[in-house]
Design a protein around this motif. Structure first.
Motif, PDB file in Angstrom:
ATOM      1  N   ALA A 306       0.805  -1.224   0.000  1.00 39.67           N
ATOM      2  CA  ALA A 306       0.000   0.000   0.000  1.00 39.67           C
ATOM      3  C   ALA A 306       0.837   1.272   0.000  1.00 39.67           C
ATOM      4  O   ALA A 306       0.286   2.358   0.153  1.00 39.67           O
ATOM      5  CB  ALA A 306      -0.921   0.001   1.216  1.00 39.67           C
ATOM      6  N   ASN A 307       2.178   1.167  -0.183  1.00 39.15           N
ATOM      7  CA  ASN A 307       2.996   2.379  -0.111  1.00 39.15           C
ATOM      8  C   ASN A 307       3.076   3.140  -1.439  1.00 39.15           C
ATOM      9  O   ASN A 307       3.645   4.234  -1.504  1.00 39.15           O
ATOM     10  CB  ASN A 307       4.405   2.066   0.410  1.00 39.15           C
ATOM     11  N   GLY A 308       2.525   2.574  -2.522  1.00 39.69           N
ATOM     12  CA  GLY A 308       2.452   3.298  -3.790  1.00 39.69           C
ATOM     13  C   GLY A 308       3.709   3.288  -4.622  1.00 39.69           C
ATOM     14  O   GLY A 308       3.781   3.980  -5.638  1.00 39.69           O
ATOM     15  N   SER A 309       4.711   2.495  -4.255  1.00 42.00           N
ATOM     16  CA  SER A 309       5.945   2.472  -5.056  1.00 42.00           C
ATOM     17  C   SER A 309       5.807   1.581  -6.288  1.00 42.00           C
ATOM     18  O   SER A 309       6.412   1.846  -7.323  1.00 42.00           O
ATOM     19  CB  SER A 309       7.125   1.982  -4.209  1.00 42.00           C
ATOM     20  N   VAL A 310       5.016   0.528  -6.186  1.00 42.37           N
ATOM     21  CA  VAL A 310       4.807  -0.388  -7.316  1.00 42.37           C
ATOM     22  C   VAL A 310       3.402  -0.237  -7.886  1.00 42.37           C
ATOM     23  O   VAL A 310       3.213  -0.141  -9.100  1.00 42.37           O
ATOM     24  CB  VAL A 310       5.042  -1.857  -6.882  1.00 42.37           C
ATOM     25  N   ILE A 311       2.406  -0.195  -7.000  1.00 37.34           N
ATOM     26  CA  ILE A 311       1.012  -0.077  -7.421  1.00 37.34           C
ATOM     27  C   ILE A 311       0.470   1.270  -6.957  1.00 37.34           C
ATOM     28  O   ILE A 311       0.527   1.570  -5.755  1.00 37.34           O
ATOM     29  CB  ILE A 311       0.154  -1.203  -6.814  1.00 37.34           C
ATOM     30  N   PRO A 312      -0.058   2.105  -7.846  1.00 35.94           N
ATOM     31  CA  PRO A 312      -0.633   3.379  -7.406  1.00 35.94           C
ATOM     32  C   PRO A 312      -1.930   3.159  -6.646  1.00 35.94           C
ATOM     33  O   PRO A 312      -2.573   2.107  -6.772  1.00 35.94           O
ATOM     34  CB  PRO A 312      -0.885   4.118  -8.725  1.00 35.94           C
ATOM     35  N   ARG A 313      -2.318   4.141  -5.869  1.00 37.82           N
ATOM     36  CA  ARG A 313      -3.510   4.027  -5.032  1.00 37.82           C
ATOM     37  C   ARG A 313      -4.760   3.676  -5.852  1.00 37.82           C
ATOM     38  O   ARG A 313      -5.626   2.922  -5.409  1.00 37.82           O
ATOM     39  CB  ARG A 313      -3.719   5.335  -4.267  1.00 37.82           C
ATOM     40  N   GLU A 314      -4.851   4.242  -7.078  1.00 39.81           N
ATOM     41  CA  GLU A 314      -6.037   4.011  -7.916  1.00 39.81           C
ATOM     42  C   GLU A 314      -6.214   2.543  -8.296  1.00 39.81           C
ATOM     43  O   GLU A 314      -7.322   2.088  -8.551  1.00 39.81           O
ATOM     44  CB  GLU A 314      -5.952   4.843  -9.199  1.00 39.81           C
ATOM     45  N   MET A 315      -5.100   1.795  -8.362  1.00 35.45           N
ATOM     46  CA  MET A 315      -5.168   0.396  -8.771  1.00 35.45           C
ATOM     47  C   MET A 315      -5.329  -0.578  -7.606  1.00 35.45           C
ATOM     48  O   MET A 315      -5.626  -1.752  -7.808  1.00 35.45           O
ATOM     49  CB  MET A 315      -3.898   0.021  -9.560  1.00 35.45           C
ATOM     50  N   MET A 316      -5.114  -0.117  -6.379  1.00 35.31           N
ATOM     51  CA  MET A 316      -5.134  -1.021  -5.229  1.00 35.31           C
ATOM     52  C   MET A 316      -6.531  -1.556  -4.969  1.00 35.31           C
ATOM     53  O   MET A 316      -7.524  -0.872  -5.205  1.00 35.31           O
ATOM     54  CB  MET A 316      -4.658  -0.280  -3.968  1.00 35.31           C
ATOM     55  N   HIS A 317      -6.608  -2.793  -4.466  1.00 40.00           N
ATOM     56  CA  HIS A 317      -7.860  -3.318  -3.947  1.00 40.00           C
ATOM     57  C   HIS A 317      -8.238  -2.512  -2.699  1.00 40.00           C
ATOM     58  O   HIS A 317      -7.368  -1.960  -2.014  1.00 40.00           O
ATOM     59  CB  HIS A 317      -7.728  -4.800  -3.610  1.00 40.00           C
ATOM     60  N   LEU A 318      -9.533  -2.470  -2.390  1.00 40.47           N
ATOM     61  CA  LEU A 318     -10.036  -1.570  -1.353  1.00 40.47           C
ATOM     62  C   LEU A 318      -9.312  -1.669   0.001  1.00 40.47           C
ATOM     63  O   LEU A 318      -8.974  -0.643   0.583  1.00 40.47           O
ATOM     64  CB  LEU A 318     -11.537  -1.784  -1.156  1.00 40.47           C
ATOM     65  N   PRO A 319      -9.052  -2.874   0.555  1.00 38.20           N
ATOM     66  CA  PRO A 319      -8.376  -2.920   1.861  1.00 38.20           C
ATOM     67  C   PRO A 319      -7.015  -2.237   1.845  1.00 38.20           C
ATOM     68  O   PRO A 319      -6.645  -1.545   2.794  1.00 38.20           O
ATOM     69  CB  PRO A 319      -8.238  -4.426   2.124  1.00 38.20           C
ATOM     70  N   TYR A 320      -6.264  -2.406   0.748  1.00 38.88           N
ATOM     71  CA  TYR A 320      -4.944  -1.788   0.645  1.00 38.88           C
ATOM     72  C   TYR A 320      -5.074  -0.283   0.403  1.00 38.88           C
ATOM     73  O   TYR A 320      -4.265   0.508   0.920  1.00 38.88           O
ATOM     74  CB  TYR A 320      -4.156  -2.436  -0.485  1.00 38.88           C
ATOM     75  N   GLU A 321      -6.079   0.112  -0.366  1.00 42.34           N
ATOM     76  CA  GLU A 321      -6.303   1.543  -0.598  1.00 42.34           C
ATOM     77  C   GLU A 321      -6.653   2.247   0.715  1.00 42.34           C
ATOM     78  O   GLU A 321      -6.134   3.324   1.015  1.00 42.34           O
ATOM     79  CB  GLU A 321      -7.435   1.742  -1.612  1.00 42.34           C
ATOM     80  N   TRP A 322      -7.551   1.640   1.504  1.00 41.83           N
ATOM     81  CA  TRP A 322      -7.903   2.229   2.806  1.00 41.83           C
ATOM     82  C   TRP A 322      -6.675   2.311   3.705  1.00 41.83           C
ATOM     83  O   TRP A 322      -6.463   3.317   4.389  1.00 41.83           O
ATOM     84  CB  TRP A 322      -8.985   1.386   3.485  1.00 41.83           C
ATOM     85  N   SER A 324      -3.644   2.685   2.863  1.00 42.91           N
ATOM     86  CA  SER A 324      -2.677   3.696   2.409  1.00 42.91           C
ATOM     87  C   SER A 324      -2.941   5.071   3.022  1.00 42.91           C
ATOM     88  O   SER A 324      -2.017   5.880   3.160  1.00 42.91           O
ATOM     89  CB  SER A 324      -2.700   3.800   0.878  1.00 42.91           C
ATOM     90  N   TYR A 325      -4.196   5.349   3.403  1.00 43.19           N
ATOM     91  CA  TYR A 325      -4.519   6.662   3.966  1.00 43.19           C
ATOM     92  C   TYR A 325      -3.989   6.841   5.383  1.00 43.19           C
ATOM     93  O   TYR A 325      -3.783   7.977   5.831  1.00 43.19           O
ATOM     94  CB  TYR A 325      -6.031   6.898   3.930  1.00 43.19           C
ATOM     95  N   ILE A 326      -3.784   5.740   6.104  1.00 44.56           N
ATOM     96  CA  ILE A 326      -3.228   5.842   7.458  1.00 44.56           C
ATOM     97  C   ILE A 326      -1.837   5.226   7.534  1.00 44.56           C
ATOM     98  O   ILE A 326      -1.266   5.116   8.616  1.00 44.56           O
ATOM     99  CB  ILE A 326      -4.153   5.164   8.491  1.00 44.56           C
ATOM    100  N   SER A 327      -1.297   4.853   6.391  1.00 45.34           N
ATOM    101  CA  SER A 327       0.007   4.199   6.346  1.00 45.34           C
ATOM    102  C   SER A 327       1.134   5.237   6.327  1.00 45.34           C
ATOM    103  O   SER A 327       1.237   6.018   5.379  1.00 45.34           O
ATOM    104  CB  SER A 327       0.110   3.316   5.092  1.00 45.34           C
ATOM    105  N   PRO A 328       1.985   5.253   7.348  1.00 52.45           N
ATOM    106  CA  PRO A 328       3.114   6.193   7.303  1.00 52.45           C
ATOM    107  C   PRO A 328       4.064   5.891   6.150  1.00 52.45           C
ATOM    108  O   PRO A 328       4.698   6.792   5.606  1.00 52.45           O
ATOM    109  CB  PRO A 328       3.794   5.996   8.659  1.00 52.45           C
TER     110      PRO A 328
END
Length: 397
Positions: A306-322, A324-328
């Motif tokens: 969920a850190n966005g280095s390989v997969i951007p937020r738009e492509m993530m499945h919902l649990p990983y996208e959620w 990412s918003y609280i992921s340091p």
């Protein structure tokens, strides 16, 4: 000692549990997460801007909207606005049809082109996917316009040899796609992965540091106040942050050579990273003790995706996208992309990172104040419970 007796001890039981848990957690988190590639590529947002007043531009814009595998396509935006969104990675690709496109095609004097602009300072999946998509578009358009030009040429078959050669060349160069990469990244996978590796190195070090320092906090509660011990924890973490960040920045400078200006920014951010990561992971150590480390592991795995280095937020499945918003780690990686390779300010990501760190610090202060009582209070509480408990003789009577 029998083998079964050996297996019943704490060490072997812990080893068996961690071996099974690590395999299940890692595969159970990573494999579903990576199914987003290429399955969710259609979620990437792009923009198609048609500034051409002629018929060719409108036809191509419509054709691209129908054929491209993207659900979110912006068309009511200027090229300038789209490029600004691209710099922020709010868009994955900008397709610009210039105002002279149809006129150039009709004149046939110069090669006509469409601009395809992408941002390399972002998730590796996006840049590789966009390069592949643009190549397919250009091949298709080149073939289409060459065929149209050839039809016009073949209408007159009685041409001299020299003129025929010139016309053949004209057919080959009727259309040339113009691929533009902003924030171009230096060659080498080490450059693409530097933001994630820096973040992950700090996170794993801070997670282990949190386990050790929370353990020291608990072991020394009979020697100092909770406030003082908590302050000592933070000061020790800051010391580790400065030393480890200087070493991390030095290695990054020697291997990747990001430049002297970027070196100090990198070190400063890495110090912030460590302190935020430390307090974030310490929450579970304060709450759950040694079991907190087991909880921290799957949280680390989730943030790796969920850190966005390989997969951007738009492509993530919902649990990983959620997540990412609280992921340091997400904000850390995005700040590194902006600092090292981008053309936008890293400040929004740094402020978000600090907000997560401040929230984690407040939670830890609350846990220390209300959950972890002084040793003297625990002794009195234990003794009080022992006095109230009936003896075996009383129970028998």
């Amino acid at each position: 000692m029998k083998f079964t007796q050996f297996l019943k001890q704490k060490g072997p039981i812990g080893a068996i549990f961690m071996g099974v848990f690590y395999a299940v957690a890692m595969l159970g988190i990573f494999l579903p997460g990576y199914t987003a590639i290429p399955g969710n590529i259609d979620k990437l947002p792009i923009a198609i801007i048609n500034d051409d007043a002629g018929e060719y531009g409108a036809k191509i814009a419509d054709q691209l909207e129908e054929s491209l595998p993207f659900k979110e396509i912006e068309t009511n935006v200027t090229n300038k606005q789209a490029l600004k969104e691209l710099e922020k990675n709010d868009l994955a690709l900008v397709v610009h049809i210039p105002e002279t496109f149809s006129a150039d095609m009709q004149k046939g004097e110069v090669s006509s082109s469409i601009d395809f602009t992408m941002n390399e300072a972002g998730a590796t999946t996006v840049s590789s996917t966009m390069n592949s998509v643009v190549k397919q578009i250009n091949d298709q358009l080149s073939s289409q316009f060459s065929q149209q030009t050839a039809q016009g040429v073949l209408m007159d078959v009685h041409v001299p040899e020299e003129q025929a050669a010139a016309l053949a060349k004209k057919i080959d160069t009727a259309y040339v796609g113009n691929v533009v990469a902003i924030n171009e990244m230096p060659e080498g996978m080490n450059n693409n992965m530097l933001p994630m590796f820096l973040s992950m190195a700090g996170y794993v070090g801070a997670m282990i540091g949190a386990m050790q320092l929370v353990g020291a906090f608990k072991a020394n509660r009979n020697k100092a106040s909770r406030r003082r011990l908590f302050t000592y924890m933070q000061l020790t973490a800051l010391l580790i942050a400065v030393v480890s960040s200087a070493l991390a920045a030095g290695i990054a400078f020697l291997v990747n050579d990001p430049g002297s200006n970027a070196l100090f920014n990198l070190m400063g951010q890495q110090i912030i990273n460590y302190m935020v990561f430390f307090n974030f992971t310490a929450i579970f150590m304060f709450l759950l003790g040694d079991f907190g480390m087991i909880v921290n592991l799957p949280i680390l795995f989730i943030q790796t995706l969920a850190n966005g280095s390989v997969i951007p937020r738009e492509m993530m499945h919902l649990p990983y996208e959620w997540a990412s918003y609280i992921s340091p780690m997400y904000y850390s990686v995005q700040a590194y992309f902006a600092n090292l390779y981008g053309s936008i300010s890293a400040s929004p990501f740094i402020w978000s990172l600090l907000a997560v760190g401040a929230a984690a610090l407040i939670i830890n202060i609350v846990l220390v104040a209300f959950v972890h009582k002084p040793v003297a209070e625990e002794v009195v509480e234990t003794a009080s419970k022992a006095e109230k408990a009936p003896t075996s003789r009383e129970v028998t009577v």
